[in-house]
Design an enzyme around this catalytic site. Sequence first.
Site, PDB file in Angstrom:
ATOM      1  CG  ASP A 281      -1.818   1.226   1.248  1.00 18.36           C
ATOM      2  OD1 ASP A 281      -2.752   1.267   0.432  1.00 18.36           O
ATOM      3  OD2 ASP A 281      -1.571   2.150   2.051  1.00 18.36           O
ATOM      4  CD  GLU A 323      -2.536   1.901  -3.279  1.00 20.58           C
ATOM      5  OE1 GLU A 323      -3.424   2.690  -3.642  1.00 20.58           O
ATOM      6  OE2 GLU A 323      -1.494   2.275  -2.698  1.00 20.58           O
TER       7      GLU A 323
END
Length: 636
Positions: A281, A323
């Site tokens: 992330d 991501e």
Amino acid sequence: MPATGHVVFAILGDVHPDDPAARLDERVDTWRPDLVRSIGRVWPDRTAAEHAELADRLVAVARAGYAGRPADLRALDERRLAEPDWFQRPDMLGYAAYADRFGGTLAGVAEHTGHLRDLGVTYLHLMPLLTPRPAPNDGGYAVADYRSVRPDLGDVEDLRDLATTLRGEGISLCLDLVLNHVAREHAWAAAARAGDADKRAYFHIHPDRSVPDAFEATVPEVFPDFAPGSFTWDDEVDGWVWTTFHDYQWDLDWGNPDVVCEFAEIVCFLANLGVEVLRLDAIAFLWKRLGTSCQNQPEVHDLTRILRTVARIACPALLFKAEAIVGPADLPAYLGVGDNAGRVSDLAYHNSLMVQLWSMLASRDVRLAAVALQQLPQPPAITSWLTYARCHDDIGWAIDDTDAWRAGLEGAAHRRFLSDWYAGVFPGSWARGLVFQDNPATGDRRISGSLASLAGLESGDPGAVDRILLVHAVILGFGGLPVLWMGDEVGLLNDLGWADDPAHAGDNRWVHRPRMPWDGDRPVVPPGAEPVAAGVRHLLRTRAALPHLHAAHPTETWDPRDPGVLLVVRRAPEGPLLLAANVTDEERWVADDVLHWLGLHSPRLTDAITGARPELRDGAVRLAPYQCAWLYAARG
């Protein structure tokens, strides 16, 4: 059929089959040079001896991780090494959800695996479930402890049990690993606030505004409404802390090798619980460089390569997913270009495809999409795009100005149009979305909303069901690993009570994060969405049987013959497959020259979706409004 680039992995899986220690040594010997090379690029000002010392530290982490790896997961490593294309196969299907909104708890998720199995899901991404700070916590992305689970969901043993249950059903568990920042309450930040000099060096902390002001001259705001600026004053550390996202999320200094080693240990810990995919992330933000946007810097990819190399030694069944919701020009590097090709993340979101899907539907024109998709090179053959139409996040209109110009559009004007259209305020719009993070200074206006509501089902538009199925047919037929967002398979609409929870009242992204309505082990299908549920299941079954959709096969986006029809070609040993999508509400045609060029002008021409020979007129294939066809030459 395994991709060529995986041969080295398959060979390593056959070395000393009865001697795990020897296999580990082989992997260390194979991958340690990658560590040294990547370390040298991240820290070029350090000596070769320092590079070697850090490589030794990381190898020690990998060895310790392997030593603690359960026997069943070591067996999984060997299977993955022997079948390295396992995640690229056409029967791979992803699904993403919040654990509490899907099943209430981790045990509740396990109780609903029957629904996932019936869909054909082989990959389940559960949104942040590691322990966050108390609310507000950015939907769980402000992690306070990477080694424990949110108490309302269960504990680490429940997570291990769920991973085991899913693996028994052939479903790989994916979890988020937040890399860019930790919660202010994380033990590292707490120690920094308490005066620990070593832990203070884990963060970007400045005594005055001179350095922050210099960075802020070029660093864009991510959440201008929620968290203006990128630095926050903290009395306890007596300094300005870099906080890209929120004042309670402290950015880590990835130029500190201790931070890299900490995360290498975390990677091994999560892999040994049975996690098979880590979603990296906020990866684009890891490296800070003065005078830049501090996104997509080259060191990001070398840092990823370092962590991936540790995983290749300790837990080779583990995949990395980037991501990286970035512009088209920056996207390929997350799957690897040049020396990094195939050596960073295994998966990356095809954000450009998602954006262009919604752009095509609003404009009823594919020319911008064709230009944009043609700019992306083929990913390395041992990696895969992750294709999707919706996710947990808002939709940002990542449309390149040059691409727009080439398609005869003005980029800023088109982005404004898309925001207005999907907010439902443009005349004639059938969409029902909400504007998220309106930034007048930059013109950035993102959109929240469920797939079905954005496609017109909520407004009652007669073309909504066909549009929804078209969107699914494109993400399923484009190639890669397609992922469904929870509820899209049954046409869930916007959650009109999204603001009733005070913790969510200021964040309208919760409008497309409703709780799954269950009737036993089956989700409740909203009235009018029955054709969506049936149509999506049919598409999923059809895709799983098509070898043309193996992710290792190249994808070509062709110049459109008709501005309302997207043409995407999959080149496979079985022959080409043509995805033809009519994004308009009128009848359109696939020109006969397209079929001739592909060798598909044949009595065996078949639409895989309908299972029938398509209707031809003067050699051209008819497409009904919002119809998508997967055309190929059937055998026999």
